[in-house]
Design a protein around this motif. Structure first.
Motif, short mmCIF file in Angstrom:
data_model
loop_
_atom_site.label_atom_id
_atom_site.label_comp_id
_atom_site.label_asym_id
_atom_site.label_seq_id
_atom_site.Cartn_x
_atom_site.Cartn_y
_atom_site.Cartn_z
N THR A 27 0.86 -1.18 0.00
CA THR A 27 0.00 0.00 0.00
C THR A 27 0.90 1.24 0.00
O THR A 27 2.10 1.15 0.24
N PRO A 29 3.13 4.05 1.00
CA PRO A 29 3.85 4.18 2.26
C PRO A 29 3.97 5.60 2.81
O PRO A 29 4.78 5.85 3.71
N ALA A 31 1.49 9.04 4.06
CA ALA A 31 0.14 9.51 4.36
C ALA A 31 -0.13 10.79 3.59
O ALA A 31 -0.22 11.89 4.16
N SER A 83 3.37 11.50 7.68
CA SER A 83 3.76 10.19 8.20
C SER A 83 4.24 9.26 7.10
O SER A 83 3.69 9.23 5.99
N LEU A 85 4.43 5.27 6.34
CA LEU A 85 3.61 4.14 6.76
C LEU A 85 4.22 2.82 6.29
O LEU A 85 4.82 2.76 5.22
N ALA A 87 4.30 -0.39 4.35
CA ALA A 87 3.61 -0.72 3.10
C ALA A 87 2.96 -2.09 3.15
O ALA A 87 2.09 -2.39 2.32
N GLN A 150 1.69 -3.66 11.04
CA GLN A 150 0.68 -3.94 10.02
C GLN A 150 0.76 -2.86 8.94
O GLN A 150 1.31 -1.78 9.16
N ALA A 151 0.22 -3.16 7.78
CA ALA A 151 0.19 -2.15 6.71
C ALA A 151 -0.54 -0.91 7.21
O ALA A 151 -1.63 -1.00 7.78
N GLY A 152 0.08 0.25 7.01
CA GLY A 152 -0.51 1.50 7.44
C GLY A 152 -0.03 1.99 8.79
O GLY A 152 -0.33 3.13 9.17
N ASP A 153 0.70 1.15 9.54
CA ASP A 153 1.24 1.61 10.82
C ASP A 153 2.29 2.70 10.58
O ASP A 153 3.07 2.65 9.62
N VAL A 154 2.32 3.69 11.46
CA VAL A 154 3.25 4.81 11.33
C VAL A 154 4.66 4.37 11.71
O VAL A 154 4.88 3.83 12.80
N TRP A 199 1.61 -3.95 -5.97
CA TRP A 199 0.72 -3.01 -5.30
C TRP A 199 -0.68 -3.56 -5.13
O TRP A 199 -1.20 -4.25 -6.02
#
Length: 324
Positions: A27, A29, A31, A83, A85, A87, A150-154, A199
Protein backbone atom coordinates in the motif's frame (compact mmCIF):
# COMPACT_ATOMS: atom_id res chain seq x y z
CA UNK A 1 16.54 21.57 -8.11
CA UNK A 2 17.08 18.02 -9.21
CA UNK A 3 17.12 15.68 -6.26
CA UNK A 4 20.30 13.64 -5.71
CA UNK A 5 20.12 9.85 -5.90
CA UNK A 6 19.88 8.04 -2.56
CA UNK A 7 21.70 4.84 -1.65
CA UNK A 8 19.26 2.16 -0.58
CA UNK A 9 20.90 -0.31 1.69
CA UNK A 10 20.63 -0.19 5.46
CA UNK A 11 22.58 -3.34 6.27
CA UNK A 12 22.01 -3.78 9.99
CA UNK A 13 21.66 -7.11 11.77
CA UNK A 14 18.17 -8.49 11.48
CA UNK A 15 16.44 -9.63 14.66
CA UNK A 16 13.33 -10.89 12.92
CA UNK A 17 12.18 -14.35 11.96
CA UNK A 18 10.63 -14.52 8.46
CA UNK A 19 6.85 -14.46 8.59
CA UNK A 20 5.66 -15.97 5.30
CA UNK A 21 6.92 -16.99 1.91
CA UNK A 22 4.35 -15.07 -0.15
CA UNK A 23 5.32 -11.82 -1.83
CA UNK A 24 4.01 -8.72 -0.04
CA UNK A 25 1.09 -6.68 -1.31
CA UNK A 26 2.05 -3.02 -0.97
CA UNK A 27 0.00 0.00 0.00
CA UNK A 28 1.11 3.63 -0.35
CA UNK A 29 3.85 4.18 2.26
CA UNK A 30 3.21 7.90 2.78
CA UNK A 31 0.14 9.51 4.36
CA UNK A 32 -0.49 11.81 1.42
CA UNK A 33 -2.83 12.15 -1.54
CA UNK A 34 -1.00 11.25 -4.77
CA UNK A 35 -1.48 13.97 -7.34
CA UNK A 36 -2.57 16.52 -4.76
CA UNK A 37 -0.14 16.65 -1.81
CA UNK A 38 2.58 14.35 -3.16
CA UNK A 39 3.73 12.68 -6.37
CA UNK A 40 6.05 9.91 -7.53
CA UNK A 41 9.29 11.60 -8.47
CA UNK A 42 11.37 8.66 -9.71
CA UNK A 43 11.12 4.93 -10.27
CA UNK A 44 13.61 2.07 -10.27
CA UNK A 45 16.14 2.36 -13.10
CA UNK A 46 15.59 -0.63 -15.40
CA UNK A 47 18.36 0.29 -17.85
CA UNK A 48 21.46 -1.88 -17.17
CA UNK A 49 23.67 0.55 -19.09
CA UNK A 50 24.72 4.08 -18.13
CA UNK A 51 21.34 5.43 -19.19
CA UNK A 52 18.03 5.59 -17.34
CA UNK A 53 14.64 4.01 -17.97
CA UNK A 54 11.61 3.46 -15.78
CA UNK A 55 9.30 0.43 -15.96
CA UNK A 56 7.19 2.13 -18.66
CA UNK A 57 10.28 2.94 -20.76
CA UNK A 58 10.00 6.57 -19.75
CA UNK A 59 12.76 8.74 -18.31
CA UNK A 60 11.41 9.18 -14.77
CA UNK A 61 14.41 7.59 -13.10
CA UNK A 62 18.13 8.19 -12.70
CA UNK A 63 21.09 6.04 -13.57
CA UNK A 64 21.35 3.31 -10.96
CA UNK A 65 18.30 4.42 -8.98
CA UNK A 66 17.12 1.54 -6.79
CA UNK A 67 13.69 2.47 -5.48
CA UNK A 68 10.47 4.47 -5.78
CA UNK A 69 10.61 8.09 -4.60
CA UNK A 70 7.45 9.72 -3.27
CA UNK A 71 8.04 13.46 -2.90
CA UNK A 72 6.22 16.19 -1.02
CA UNK A 73 5.40 19.46 -2.74
CA UNK A 74 7.36 21.70 -0.38
CA UNK A 75 9.64 21.96 2.61
CA UNK A 76 6.74 23.55 4.45
CA UNK A 77 4.74 20.33 4.05
CA UNK A 78 7.62 18.37 5.58
CA UNK A 79 7.77 20.78 8.53
CA UNK A 80 4.05 20.22 9.17
CA UNK A 81 4.72 16.50 9.45
CA UNK A 82 3.76 13.77 6.95
CA UNK A 83 3.76 10.19 8.20
CA UNK A 84 5.69 7.33 6.65
CA UNK A 85 3.61 4.14 6.76
CA UNK A 86 4.44 0.45 6.63
CA UNK A 87 3.61 -0.72 3.10
CA UNK A 88 2.83 -4.29 4.21
CA UNK A 89 2.70 -6.38 7.40
CA UNK A 90 6.01 -7.58 8.77
CA UNK A 91 8.59 -7.33 11.53
CA UNK A 92 10.97 -4.37 11.92
CA UNK A 93 14.40 -5.75 11.09
CA UNK A 94 16.46 -2.59 11.61
CA UNK A 95 16.21 1.14 12.23
CA UNK A 96 18.52 4.12 12.13
CA UNK A 97 17.95 7.58 13.59
CA UNK A 98 20.10 10.58 14.44
CA UNK A 99 21.02 11.77 10.93
CA UNK A 100 20.51 15.51 10.53
CA UNK A 101 17.80 16.85 8.22
CA UNK A 102 19.52 19.08 5.69
CA UNK A 103 19.88 19.34 1.95
CA UNK A 104 23.08 17.68 0.80
CA UNK A 105 25.86 19.78 -0.70
CA UNK A 106 29.41 19.06 -1.88
CA UNK A 107 30.63 20.43 1.45
CA UNK A 108 28.52 17.99 3.50
CA UNK A 109 28.64 14.89 1.26
CA UNK A 110 31.48 13.24 3.17
CA UNK A 111 29.65 13.65 6.47
CA UNK A 112 26.98 11.09 5.50
CA UNK A 113 29.35 8.46 4.10
CA UNK A 114 27.74 5.08 4.78
CA UNK A 115 24.49 6.74 5.85
CA UNK A 116 23.20 7.81 2.44
CA UNK A 117 19.79 6.30 3.23
CA UNK A 118 19.52 8.72 6.16
CA UNK A 119 17.16 7.90 8.99
CA UNK A 120 15.50 4.69 7.97
CA UNK A 121 13.47 1.59 8.76
CA UNK A 122 13.80 -1.87 7.22
CA UNK A 123 10.90 -4.31 7.50
CA UNK A 124 11.09 -8.08 6.96
CA UNK A 125 8.00 -9.55 5.31
CA UNK A 126 9.19 -13.14 5.23
CA UNK A 127 10.26 -15.33 2.35
CA UNK A 128 13.27 -13.11 1.65
CA UNK A 129 11.12 -10.01 1.05
CA UNK A 130 11.98 -6.71 2.73
CA UNK A 131 11.02 -3.06 2.33
CA UNK A 132 13.30 -0.13 3.12
CA UNK A 133 12.17 3.41 4.01
CA UNK A 134 14.85 6.12 3.59
CA UNK A 135 15.37 9.86 4.30
CA UNK A 136 13.04 10.07 7.30
CA UNK A 137 13.03 12.99 9.75
CA UNK A 138 15.61 13.02 12.49
CA UNK A 139 14.04 11.90 15.78
CA UNK A 140 10.83 10.68 14.15
CA UNK A 141 11.42 6.91 14.04
CA UNK A 142 8.41 5.43 15.86
CA UNK A 143 9.21 1.69 15.79
CA UNK A 144 11.89 -0.62 17.19
CA UNK A 145 13.71 -3.68 15.89
CA UNK A 146 11.68 -6.82 16.51
CA UNK A 147 8.35 -4.95 16.54
CA UNK A 148 5.55 -6.42 14.46
CA UNK A 149 3.74 -3.91 12.25
CA UNK A 150 0.68 -3.94 10.02
CA UNK A 151 0.19 -2.15 6.71
CA UNK A 152 -0.51 1.50 7.44
CA UNK A 153 1.24 1.61 10.82
CA UNK A 154 3.25 4.81 11.33
CA UNK A 155 7.01 4.30 11.06
CA UNK A 156 8.05 7.97 11.32
CA UNK A 157 7.92 11.16 9.25
CA UNK A 158 9.06 12.13 5.76
CA UNK A 159 12.33 14.02 6.11
CA UNK A 160 15.48 15.37 4.51
CA UNK A 161 18.18 13.10 5.91
CA UNK A 162 20.91 11.35 3.97
CA UNK A 163 21.75 11.82 0.31
CA UNK A 164 18.90 14.08 -0.79
CA UNK A 165 18.02 17.72 -1.25
CA UNK A 166 14.22 17.48 -1.37
CA UNK A 167 11.73 16.08 1.19
CA UNK A 168 10.71 12.63 0.05
CA UNK A 169 10.47 8.98 0.97
CA UNK A 170 12.62 6.50 -0.89
CA UNK A 171 10.91 3.10 -0.83
CA UNK A 172 13.16 0.18 -1.64
CA UNK A 173 11.87 -3.35 -2.20
CA UNK A 174 14.28 -6.28 -1.80
CA UNK A 175 14.01 -10.02 -2.44
CA UNK A 176 16.89 -12.03 -1.03
CA UNK A 177 18.92 -8.81 -0.95
CA UNK A 178 18.28 -7.94 -4.60
CA UNK A 179 16.37 -4.83 -5.69
CA UNK A 180 12.87 -5.45 -7.04
CA UNK A 181 10.84 -2.90 -8.97
CA UNK A 182 7.37 -3.01 -7.34
CA UNK A 183 5.84 -1.90 -10.65
CA UNK A 184 7.55 -4.71 -12.57
CA UNK A 185 8.64 -7.42 -10.11
CA UNK A 186 9.24 -9.97 -12.85
CA UNK A 187 11.83 -7.72 -14.52
CA UNK A 188 10.04 -8.20 -17.84
CA UNK A 189 11.81 -6.27 -20.58
CA UNK A 190 8.65 -4.60 -21.81
CA UNK A 191 7.33 -1.05 -21.67
CA UNK A 192 4.58 -0.69 -19.11
CA UNK A 193 4.75 -4.32 -18.03
CA UNK A 194 1.07 -4.25 -17.15
CA UNK A 195 -0.79 -5.51 -14.10
CA UNK A 196 -0.53 -4.05 -10.65
CA UNK A 197 2.92 -5.37 -9.79
CA UNK A 198 3.29 -5.72 -6.04
CA UNK A 199 0.72 -3.01 -5.30
CA UNK A 200 -2.72 -3.58 -3.85
CA UNK A 201 -3.83 -0.58 -5.93
CA UNK A 202 -1.08 0.39 -8.36
CA UNK A 203 -0.42 4.15 -8.47
CA UNK A 204 -1.04 5.70 -11.88
CA UNK A 205 1.84 6.59 -14.18
CA UNK A 206 2.40 9.57 -16.48
CA UNK A 207 5.58 10.12 -18.45
CA UNK A 208 5.49 13.95 -18.18
CA UNK A 209 7.70 15.70 -15.66
CA UNK A 210 10.30 18.33 -14.87
CA UNK A 211 14.00 17.94 -15.55
CA UNK A 212 14.89 20.87 -13.32
CA UNK A 213 14.04 24.31 -12.04
CA UNK A 214 16.35 27.15 -11.12
CA UNK A 215 16.81 30.83 -10.53
CA UNK A 216 18.55 33.16 -12.95
CA UNK A 217 18.97 36.92 -13.14
CA UNK A 218 17.64 37.15 -16.71
CA UNK A 219 15.45 35.03 -18.95
CA UNK A 220 17.71 32.17 -20.10
CA UNK A 221 17.59 30.12 -23.29
CA UNK A 222 17.06 26.36 -23.56
CA UNK A 223 20.74 25.63 -24.15
CA UNK A 224 21.86 27.27 -20.91
CA UNK A 225 18.95 25.71 -19.03
CA UNK A 226 19.86 22.25 -20.34
CA UNK A 227 23.56 22.65 -19.56
CA UNK A 228 22.96 24.12 -16.10
CA UNK A 229 24.74 27.37 -16.97
CA UNK A 230 21.53 29.34 -16.40
CA UNK A 231 21.39 28.47 -12.70
CA UNK A 232 22.50 31.25 -10.36
CA UNK A 233 23.21 30.75 -6.67
CA UNK A 234 23.49 34.46 -5.83
CA UNK A 235 22.07 37.76 -7.03
CA UNK A 236 22.57 41.38 -6.07
CA UNK A 237 19.69 43.49 -4.72
CA UNK A 238 19.29 45.34 -8.04
CA UNK A 239 19.09 42.28 -10.32
CA UNK A 240 15.88 40.63 -11.59
CA UNK A 241 14.86 37.30 -10.07
CA UNK A 242 13.74 34.83 -12.73
CA UNK A 243 12.50 31.31 -11.97
CA UNK A 244 12.65 28.82 -14.86
CA UNK A 245 11.58 25.22 -15.45
CA UNK A 246 12.61 22.57 -17.97
CA UNK A 247 9.64 20.33 -18.84
CA UNK A 248 9.39 17.03 -20.69
CA UNK A 249 6.40 15.35 -22.39
CA UNK A 250 3.79 17.92 -21.37
CA UNK A 251 0.41 17.90 -23.12
CA UNK A 252 -1.80 20.77 -24.33
CA UNK A 253 -3.73 22.13 -21.38
CA UNK A 254 -1.06 21.31 -18.78
CA UNK A 255 -0.13 24.15 -16.46
CA UNK A 256 2.99 25.39 -14.69
CA UNK A 257 2.66 27.26 -11.42
CA UNK A 258 5.58 29.53 -10.46
CA UNK A 259 5.86 30.86 -6.91
CA UNK A 260 8.69 32.51 -5.01
CA UNK A 261 9.15 33.65 -1.43
CA UNK A 262 11.79 35.88 0.13
CA UNK A 263 12.57 37.50 3.47
CA UNK A 264 9.57 39.83 3.13
CA UNK A 265 7.13 37.15 1.93
CA UNK A 266 5.76 36.52 -1.56
CA UNK A 267 7.88 37.70 -4.48
CA UNK A 268 5.57 36.45 -7.23
CA UNK A 269 3.00 33.78 -8.07
CA UNK A 270 1.59 32.96 -11.49
CA UNK A 271 0.11 30.12 -13.53
CA UNK A 272 1.12 29.52 -17.16
CA UNK A 273 -0.88 27.43 -19.62
CA UNK A 274 1.07 25.12 -21.94
CA UNK A 275 -1.02 25.40 -25.09
CA UNK A 276 1.31 23.73 -27.61
CA UNK A 277 4.05 21.92 -25.69
CA UNK A 278 6.81 19.89 -27.34
CA UNK A 279 8.81 16.90 -26.11
CA UNK A 280 11.02 19.37 -24.25
CA UNK A 281 10.41 23.01 -23.41
CA UNK A 282 11.24 25.59 -20.83
CA UNK A 283 9.28 28.43 -19.35
CA UNK A 284 10.35 31.26 -17.08
CA UNK A 285 8.73 33.91 -14.93
CA UNK A 286 10.22 36.64 -12.77
CA UNK A 287 10.25 40.20 -11.52
CA UNK A 288 12.55 43.16 -11.81
CA UNK A 289 14.05 44.39 -8.57
CA UNK A 290 12.03 47.04 -6.73
CA UNK A 291 13.44 50.56 -6.61
CA UNK A 292 14.82 49.95 -3.14
CA UNK A 293 16.31 46.60 -4.19
CA UNK A 294 15.56 43.09 -2.98
CA UNK A 295 16.08 42.57 0.75
CA UNK A 296 19.20 40.54 1.42
CA UNK A 297 18.63 36.94 2.40
CA UNK A 298 17.41 33.56 1.13
CA UNK A 299 14.81 33.17 -1.60
CA UNK A 300 13.06 29.93 -2.58
CA UNK A 301 10.94 29.19 -5.63
CA UNK A 302 8.66 26.31 -6.55
CA UNK A 303 7.48 25.13 -9.96
CA UNK A 304 4.57 22.67 -10.14
CA UNK A 305 3.45 20.86 -13.31
CA UNK A 306 -0.24 19.91 -13.30
CA UNK A 307 -2.75 18.27 -15.59
CA UNK A 308 -6.44 18.74 -14.91
CA UNK A 309 -5.57 19.85 -11.40
CA UNK A 310 -3.42 16.78 -10.71
CA UNK A 311 0.23 17.28 -9.77
CA UNK A 312 2.62 15.46 -12.10
CA UNK A 313 5.89 16.95 -10.86
CA UNK A 314 7.37 19.72 -8.75
CA UNK A 315 10.82 21.27 -8.34
CA UNK A 316 12.30 23.89 -6.04
CA UNK A 317 15.17 26.33 -6.45
CA UNK A 318 17.10 28.55 -4.04
CA UNK A 319 19.03 31.77 -4.50
CA UNK A 320 20.62 34.22 -2.08
CA UNK A 321 20.53 37.99 -2.47
CA UNK A 322 23.70 39.62 -1.20
CA UNK A 323 25.43 42.99 -1.56
CA UNK A 324 28.82 42.90 -3.21
Amino acid sequence: MRRIAGVLLLWLVSVATPLAADQPELTLPVACDLGRTCFIEDYVDTDPSDGQRDHACGIKSRDGHRGTDIALLSFEAMEQGVSVLAAAPGVVAATRDGVQDRAISPDTRDQIEGRECGNAVRIDHGGGWQTLYCHMQNGSIAVKSGQQVQAGDVLGLVGLSGLTNVPHLHLGVLKDGEVVDPFNPGNRDTCGAGGKGLWRDAPGYDRAGLFTAGFSTSVPDLDTVSSGAARMQEATPDQPLVLYAHVFYAKPGDTLTFTAQGPDGEVFATLLDLEAPQAQLFRAFGRRAPETGWPEGAYRGYVVLQRDGRVLAARHADIGVISR
